[in-house]
Design a protein around this motif. Structure first.
Motif, PDB file in Angstrom:
ATOM      1  N   ILE A  71      30.073 132.691  46.625  1.00 37.83           N
ATOM      2  CA  ILE A  71      30.589 131.496  47.047  1.00 37.83           C
ATOM      3  C   ILE A  71      29.712 131.244  48.302  1.00 37.83           C
ATOM      4  CG2 ILE A  71      32.630 130.351  48.123  1.00 37.83           C
ATOM      5  CD1 ILE A  71      34.347 132.529  46.490  1.00 37.83           C
ATOM      6  N   ASN A  72      29.304 131.857  49.074  1.00 35.37           N
ATOM      7  CA  ASN A  72      28.357 131.894  50.217  1.00 35.37           C
ATOM      8  C   ASN A  72      27.599 132.948  50.254  1.00 35.37           C
ATOM      9  OD1 ASN A  72      27.211 131.227  52.659  1.00 35.37           O
ATOM     10  ND2 ASN A  72      29.132 131.414  53.954  1.00 35.37           N
ATOM     11  N   GLY A  73      26.426 132.733  50.036  1.00 37.90           N
ATOM     12  CA  GLY A  73      25.373 133.896  49.836  1.00 37.90           C
ATOM     13  C   GLY A  73      25.060 134.724  51.106  1.00 37.90           C
ATOM     14  N   ASN A  74      25.558 133.851  52.393  1.00 35.31           N
ATOM     15  CA  ASN A  74      25.463 134.488  53.708  1.00 35.31           C
ATOM     16  C   ASN A  74      26.212 135.387  54.092  1.00 35.31           C
ATOM     17  OD1 ASN A  74      22.761 133.286  54.589  1.00 35.31           O
ATOM     18  ND2 ASN A  74      23.909 131.307  55.020  1.00 35.31           N
ATOM     19  N   GLY A  75      27.413 135.231  53.281  1.00 34.35           N
ATOM     20  CA  GLY A  75      28.486 136.260  53.390  1.00 34.35           C
ATOM     21  C   GLY A  75      29.469 136.168  54.494  1.00 34.35           C
ATOM     22  N   PRO A 100      33.342 130.328  57.850  1.00 34.17           N
ATOM     23  CA  PRO A 100      34.155 129.643  56.722  1.00 34.17           C
ATOM     24  C   PRO A 100      33.274 129.379  55.657  1.00 34.17           C
ATOM     25  CG  PRO A 100      34.297 128.126  58.610  1.00 34.17           C
ATOM     26  CD  PRO A 100      33.262 129.383  58.941  1.00 34.17           C
ATOM     27  N   ALA A 101      33.909 128.887  54.506  1.00 38.64           N
ATOM     28  CA  ALA A 101      33.459 128.140  53.557  1.00 38.64           C
ATOM     29  C   ALA A 101      34.699 127.265  53.015  1.00 38.64           C
ATOM     30  CB  ALA A 101      32.862 129.006  52.356  1.00 38.64           C
ATOM     31  N   LEU A 102      34.333 125.832  52.507  1.00 39.35           N
ATOM     32  CA  LEU A 102      35.283 125.284  52.087  1.00 39.35           C
ATOM     33  C   LEU A 102      35.096 124.985  50.678  1.00 39.35           C
ATOM     34  CD1 LEU A 102      37.803 123.484  52.805  1.00 39.35           C
ATOM     35  CD2 LEU A 102      36.081 121.588  53.082  1.00 39.35           C
ATOM     36  N   MET A 103      35.842 125.131  49.628  1.00 36.15           N
ATOM     37  CA  MET A 103      35.819 124.780  48.584  1.00 36.15           C
ATOM     38  C   MET A 103      36.785 123.446  48.303  1.00 36.15           C
ATOM     39  SD  MET A 103      36.641 126.553  44.678  1.00 36.15           S
ATOM     40  CE  MET A 103      35.252 127.847  44.689  1.00 36.15           C
ATOM     41  N   LEU A 104      36.022 122.381  47.523  1.00 36.11           N
ATOM     42  CA  LEU A 104      36.471 121.178  47.353  1.00 36.11           C
ATOM     43  C   LEU A 104      37.224 121.274  46.110  1.00 36.11           C
ATOM     44  CD1 LEU A 104      33.950 118.649  48.749  1.00 36.11           C
ATOM     45  CD2 LEU A 104      35.571 119.643  50.078  1.00 36.11           C
ATOM     46  N   ASP A 105      38.197 119.937  45.993  1.00 36.15           N
ATOM     47  CA  ASP A 105      39.098 120.072  44.669  1.00 36.15           C
ATOM     48  C   ASP A 105      38.111 120.079  43.419  1.00 36.15           C
ATOM     49  OD1 ASP A 105      41.175 120.158  45.995  1.00 36.15           O
ATOM     50  OD2 ASP A 105      41.683 118.084  46.170  1.00 36.15           O
ATOM     51  N   ASP A 106      36.767 119.475  43.565  1.00 32.87           N
ATOM     52  CA  ASP A 106      35.809 119.342  42.416  1.00 32.87           C
ATOM     53  C   ASP A 106      35.160 120.660  42.251  1.00 32.87           C
ATOM     54  OD1 ASP A 106      34.030 119.274  44.395  1.00 32.87           O
ATOM     55  OD2 ASP A 106      33.238 117.249  44.005  1.00 32.87           O
ATOM     56  N   GLY A 107      35.310 121.685  43.084  1.00 34.29           N
ATOM     57  CA  GLY A 107      34.700 123.193  43.169  1.00 34.29           C
ATOM     58  C   GLY A 107      33.521 123.002  44.005  1.00 34.29           C
ATOM     59  N   SER A 108      33.029 121.905  44.688  1.00 33.53           N
ATOM     60  CA  SER A 108      32.105 121.920  45.466  1.00 33.53           C
ATOM     61  C   SER A 108      32.209 122.837  46.799  1.00 33.53           C
ATOM     62  CB  SER A 108      31.650 120.434  45.891  1.00 33.53           C
ATOM     63  OG  SER A 108      31.345 119.416  44.969  1.00 33.53           O
ATOM     64  N   ILE A 109      31.235 123.321  47.229  1.00 32.32           N
ATOM     65  CA  ILE A 109      31.100 124.382  48.464  1.00 32.32           C
ATOM     66  C   ILE A 109      30.506 123.859  49.618  1.00 32.32           C
ATOM     67  CG2 ILE A 109      30.834 126.736  49.241  1.00 32.32           C
ATOM     68  CD1 ILE A 109      32.929 126.679  47.178  1.00 32.32           C
ATOM     69  N   LEU A 110      31.066 123.767  50.710  1.00 30.82           N
ATOM     70  CA  LEU A 110      30.436 123.456  51.881  1.00 30.82           C
ATOM     71  C   LEU A 110      30.598 124.440  52.974  1.00 30.82           C
ATOM     72  CD1 LEU A 110      29.038 121.223  53.475  1.00 30.82           C
ATOM     73  CD2 LEU A 110      31.080 120.484  54.478  1.00 30.82           C
ATOM     74  N   THR A 111      29.806 125.001  53.606  1.00 29.78           N
ATOM     75  CA  THR A 111      29.614 126.186  54.357  1.00 29.78           C
ATOM     76  C   THR A 111      29.321 125.468  55.976  1.00 29.78           C
ATOM     77  OG1 THR A 111      27.218 126.714  54.179  1.00 29.78           O
ATOM     78  CG2 THR A 111      28.872 127.553  52.602  1.00 29.78           C
ATOM     79  N   GLU A 112      29.163 126.384  56.833  1.00 28.53           N
ATOM     80  CA  GLU A 112      29.107 126.026  58.439  1.00 28.53           C
ATOM     81  C   GLU A 112      30.277 125.166  59.005  1.00 28.53           C
ATOM     82  OE1 GLU A 112      26.762 127.800  59.498  1.00 28.53           O
ATOM     83  OE2 GLU A 112      25.871 128.137  57.954  1.00 28.53           O
ATOM     84  N   GLY A 113      30.823 125.914  59.882  1.00 25.79           N
ATOM     85  CA  GLY A 113      32.145 125.274  60.554  1.00 25.79           C
ATOM     86  C   GLY A 113      32.104 123.853  61.042  1.00 25.79           C
ATOM     87  N   PRO A 114      30.852 123.660  62.033  1.00 24.38           N
ATOM     88  CA  PRO A 114      30.768 122.235  62.476  1.00 24.38           C
ATOM     89  C   PRO A 114      30.719 121.031  61.294  1.00 24.38           C
ATOM     90  CG  PRO A 114      29.470 123.650  63.790  1.00 24.38           C
ATOM     91  CD  PRO A 114      29.845 124.438  62.496  1.00 24.38           C
ATOM     92  N   ALA A 115      30.010 121.404  60.124  1.00 28.35           N
ATOM     93  CA  ALA A 115      30.022 120.458  59.057  1.00 28.35           C
ATOM     94  C   ALA A 115      31.307 120.318  58.482  1.00 28.35           C
ATOM     95  CB  ALA A 115      28.993 120.910  58.096  1.00 28.35           C
TER      96      ALA A 115
END
Length: 227
Positions: free
Chosen positions: A46-50, A53-68
């Protein structure tokens, strides 16, 4: 949406934002040693950095990095402008400026103080963090960083500074910062997030929160109290 998190880690920041904005979020805890989620998934896929946080959206997209992540969450909510001002305004840029400051000048060095690999540099890191807190102490424009509105930057700052007792930083040296922590910790939605992550305060500290197991392992004393 799913928020991959670890109790009291920096993932508490987007968790607080979700509660403040009334966003429906599923919390998925990550074991930082095994990189397995509470549902048994391989978090490294899910997040290769380990890290969280990571956020998975309803469409399955992944966003990492807390400020984003916290900016996206604010933009997802009809109430989001309370925590992230309108794009194209100075107020928006000011919040983003604080997010950058917190992530680079506080979050990273404070995290290094937990790591024995940097023990030889801890004195210098403490000096750097103290210098940044000297500056920050005079920057509050009201109850919070940019005025009387609680923003996504305030949530992030609260989470990072919540680690202070565990890395030998005494926030009473900075009265405005210490008062900020008390105000944020008293917010009902912040308390909801703290309780959902099973974090407790100790009477000796009053405004700082951690898992009870961590409090015990760190040799803290006092009577644990619920948020």
């Amino acid at each position: 949406m799913k928020l991959y998190m670890h109790p009291a880690a920096c993932s508490l920041s987007p968790h607080i934002v979700c509660r403040e904005l009334g966003l429906d979020i599923e919390l998925v805890e990550v074991d930082r040693k095994t990189h397995r989620t509470s549902s048994g998934d391989d978090y490294l896929a899910i997040n290769g950095n380990g890290y969280v946080p990571a956020l998975m959206l309803d469409d399955g997209s992944i966003l990492t990095e807390g400020p984003a992540i916290v900016q996206l969450l604010a933009e997802c909510s009809p109430e989001g402008s309370r925590m992230l001002p309108k794009a194209g305004t100075y107020a928006r840029n000011q919040v983003q400026s604080y997010l950058n400051f917190i992530t680079s000048e506080l979050h990273k060095p404070m995290a290094m103080l937990f790591n024995s690999a940097y023990e030889g540099a801890h004195a210098g890191i403490h000096a750097l963090v103290s210098k940044r807190l000297d500056w920050l102490n005079g920057r509050f424009a009201g109850a919070y960083l940019t005025g009387d509105d609680f923003t996504i930057a305030d949530a992030y700052l609260f989470v990072c500074l919540n680690w202070s007792p565990w890395i030998k930083i005494d926030l009473t040296r900075w009265p405005a910062v210490h008062g900020f922590m008390a105000r944020v910790g008293a917010r009902p939605k912040v308390r909801q997030a703290l309780q959902e992550e099973d974090l407790e305060a100790f009477e000796a500290d009053g405004i700082f929160f951690a898992p009870q197991s961590y409090i015990a392992s760190a040799g803290r004393s006092g009577t644990p109290v619920r948020p």
